[in-house]
Write a protein that holds these residues in place. Structure first.
Motif, PDB file in Angstrom:
ATOM      1  N   ASN A  97       0.819  -1.217   0.000  1.00  0.00           N
ATOM      2  CA  ASN A  97       0.000   0.000   0.000  1.00  0.00           C
ATOM      3  C   ASN A  97       0.849   1.263   0.000  1.00  0.00           C
ATOM      4  O   ASN A  97       0.314   2.366   0.146  1.00  0.00           O
ATOM      5  CB  ASN A  97      -0.957   0.013   1.190  1.00  0.00           C
ATOM      6  N   LYS A 107      -5.973   0.533   3.716  1.00  0.00           N
ATOM      7  CA  LYS A 107      -6.713  -0.607   3.191  1.00  0.00           C
ATOM      8  C   LYS A 107      -7.751  -1.050   4.229  1.00  0.00           C
ATOM      9  O   LYS A 107      -7.901  -0.434   5.277  1.00  0.00           O
ATOM     10  CB  LYS A 107      -5.751  -1.748   2.842  1.00  0.00           C
ATOM     11  N   GLU A 310     -10.566  -2.511  -0.365  1.00  0.00           N
ATOM     12  CA  GLU A 310      -9.471  -3.390  -0.780  1.00  0.00           C
ATOM     13  C   GLU A 310      -8.628  -3.803   0.415  1.00  0.00           C
ATOM     14  O   GLU A 310      -8.304  -2.985   1.277  1.00  0.00           O
ATOM     15  CB  GLU A 310      -8.592  -2.680  -1.811  1.00  0.00           C
ATOM     16  N   MET A 312      -5.053  -5.631   2.118  1.00  0.00           N
ATOM     17  CA  MET A 312      -3.614  -5.612   1.832  1.00  0.00           C
ATOM     18  C   MET A 312      -3.245  -6.725   0.854  1.00  0.00           C
ATOM     19  O   MET A 312      -2.431  -6.530  -0.047  1.00  0.00           O
ATOM     20  CB  MET A 312      -2.812  -5.748   3.123  1.00  0.00           C
ATOM     21  N   GLU A 314      -5.195  -8.151  -1.435  1.00  0.00           N
ATOM     22  CA  GLU A 314      -5.667  -7.775  -2.766  1.00  0.00           C
ATOM     23  C   GLU A 314      -4.762  -6.717  -3.381  1.00  0.00           C
ATOM     24  O   GLU A 314      -4.475  -6.749  -4.577  1.00  0.00           O
ATOM     25  CB  GLU A 314      -7.104  -7.261  -2.673  1.00  0.00           C
ATOM     26  N   SER A 315      -4.297  -5.792  -2.564  1.00  0.00           N
ATOM     27  CA  SER A 315      -3.373  -4.767  -3.051  1.00  0.00           C
ATOM     28  C   SER A 315      -2.064  -5.399  -3.494  1.00  0.00           C
ATOM     29  O   SER A 315      -1.478  -5.018  -4.511  1.00  0.00           O
ATOM     30  CB  SER A 315      -3.111  -3.743  -1.938  1.00  0.00           C
ATOM     31  N   ARG A 316      -1.596  -6.397  -2.748  1.00  0.00           N
ATOM     32  CA  ARG A 316      -0.340  -7.076  -3.096  1.00  0.00           C
ATOM     33  C   ARG A 316      -0.471  -7.809  -4.419  1.00  0.00           C
ATOM     34  O   ARG A 316       0.454  -7.804  -5.243  1.00  0.00           O
ATOM     35  CB  ARG A 316       0.028  -8.049  -1.978  1.00  0.00           C
ATOM     36  N   ARG A 318      -2.683  -7.147  -6.849  1.00  0.00           N
ATOM     37  CA  ARG A 318      -2.982  -6.231  -7.952  1.00  0.00           C
ATOM     38  C   ARG A 318      -1.803  -5.350  -8.289  1.00  0.00           C
ATOM     39  O   ARG A 318      -1.486  -5.113  -9.444  1.00  0.00           O
ATOM     40  CB  ARG A 318      -4.208  -5.380  -7.598  1.00  0.00           C
ATOM     41  N   ARG A 319      -1.174  -4.869  -7.236  1.00  0.00           N
ATOM     42  CA  ARG A 319      -0.074  -3.914  -7.367  1.00  0.00           C
ATOM     43  C   ARG A 319      -0.489  -2.708  -8.207  1.00  0.00           C
ATOM     44  O   ARG A 319      -1.318  -2.777  -9.092  1.00  0.00           O
ATOM     45  CB  ARG A 319       1.174  -4.554  -8.001  1.00  0.00           C
ATOM     46  N   GLN A 320       0.092  -1.581  -7.924  1.00  0.00           N
ATOM     47  CA  GLN A 320      -0.244  -0.370  -8.679  1.00  0.00           C
ATOM     48  C   GLN A 320       0.544  -0.359  -9.987  1.00  0.00           C
ATOM     49  O   GLN A 320       1.770  -0.459  -9.986  1.00  0.00           O
ATOM     50  CB  GLN A 320       0.109   0.880  -7.858  1.00  0.00           C
TER      51      GLN A 320
END
Length: 339
Positions: A97, A107, A310, A312, A314-316, A318-320
């Motif tokens: 994040n 998140k 979202e 953590m 899911e963020s990992r 997906r990544r930005q």
């Protein structure tokens, strides 16, 4: 006709007289804010407010709680422990994040901790003495971490703060005031340098760009050299000002809060900006306004709550990728009265 051509036509039609009227009106509005809020006003486009110690401590505790939650710590870490773990987490790529623009994005796991941080900043801001002048404020506030060690990849981002810029160039409204509050870390060597562009360039420069580099030919003709960051002091910079992140070391980090607000009673000033200038050059669309009415901003943590869906993990996964935002956009508000 393309957006870039329309903007070019508009800027070419601005007379010297119009530009100076805009600059002088902006100064009057900014000075009025300073007369109500500043504990120090040394520069034309920058003033300071030193917070009451208890208000600053409240924000620091809330920020440490939020950061500790992001680090999956069951307790609030000390400043030293927090910074050590943040440096380690970055080296090991354990903070999905954390974005290249410095944002530590909340998140789902951090909802309570972040709402407490948002409320603590609002509590302090409300005490500054200009509530009748405030129209709308960024929601949410941004917690930003700037590391001494950076990479060439960050410089490739179109809107990295390492490039000299006005926040208007990435969609902040020209009548906004930018607020920065340093909280932790090395603010002497990982800092912000600010100053002014020529007054007659301010009005034509109030437009969105596709990259902060698009404004590299706009010079900083006055530097605010003595405006040194101090913990516990809020810095208020008119959106016409120029600034950039400066690193004098390649280690450590600085942690700060930033947000923007717009004031009331400035309709003639706002009307001097052509609406087309606030369209994104790449899409031709208007940029989403991050500001909400001041009364709604003050309710967060009391009557409403910011919800982030979202996780953590899911963020990992997906990544930005692609565009890396400067501001937090993915949230919804939950009314506590109806919960």
């Amino acid at each position: 006709m393309s957006q870039s051509v329309m903007t070019q036509d508009w800027t070419q039609k601005i007379s010297q007289e119009q530009a100076m009227v805009f600059s002088e009106l902006g100064d009057r509005l900014f000075n009025e804010l300073a007369s109500r809020m500043a504990t120090r006003h040394q520069y034309r486009l920058l003033f300071e407010h030193t917070l009451q110690p208890e208000l600053f401590q409240q924000i620091r505790i809330a920020a440490a709680g939020y950061i500790s939650a992001c680090l999956n710590s069951p307790i609030i870490l000390s400043e030293q422990e927090m910074i050590e773990r943040l440096l380690e987490a970055r080296e090991q790529n354990l903070l999905p994040n954390y974005l290249g623009t410095g944002l530590l994005v909340p998140k789902k796991e951090h909802i309570l901790a972040f709402n407490l941080l948002q409320k603590s900043v609002a509590d302090a801001f409300f005490q500054l003495g200009a509530n009748d002048l405030i129209d709308a404020v960024d929601l949410p506030v941004n917690l930003r971490m700037v590391y001494g060690k950076t990479s060439a990849e960050v410089l490739k981002l179109p809107f990295t703060s390492m490039k000299r810029h006005s926040d208007v160039w990435n969609g902040v409204h020209p009548d906004a005031t930018v607020v920065v509050l340093p909280l932790f870390g090395d603010i002497d060597n990982i800092t912000i340098e600010a100053g002014e562009m020529p007054r007659d360039m301010e009005l034509p420069a109030m437009r969105l760009m596709s990259d902060f580099n698009d404004g590299r030919d706009i010079p900083m003709v006055v530097s605010y050299d003595e405006a040194k960051m101090q913990h516990g002091t809020m810095y208020f910079n008119d959106a016409r000002g120029l600034h950039q992140t400066v690193r004098r070391v390649s280690h450590g980090l600085r942690i700060s809060i930033d947000f923007r607000f717009r004031r009331k009673f400035n309709e003639p000033y706002r009307s001097m900006i052509l609406p087309e200038a606030m369209k994104r050059p790449s899409t031709g669309n208007f940029e989403q306004d991050m500001c909400v009415p001041y009364e709604d901003w003050l309710k967060v943590g009391r009557e409403t709550m910011l919800i982030f869906d979202e996780t953590m993990e899911e963020s990992r996964l997906r990544r930005q990728v692609g565009d890396v935002p400067l501001y937090i956009r993915d949230y919804r508000l939950l009314s506590l009265n109806n919960a």
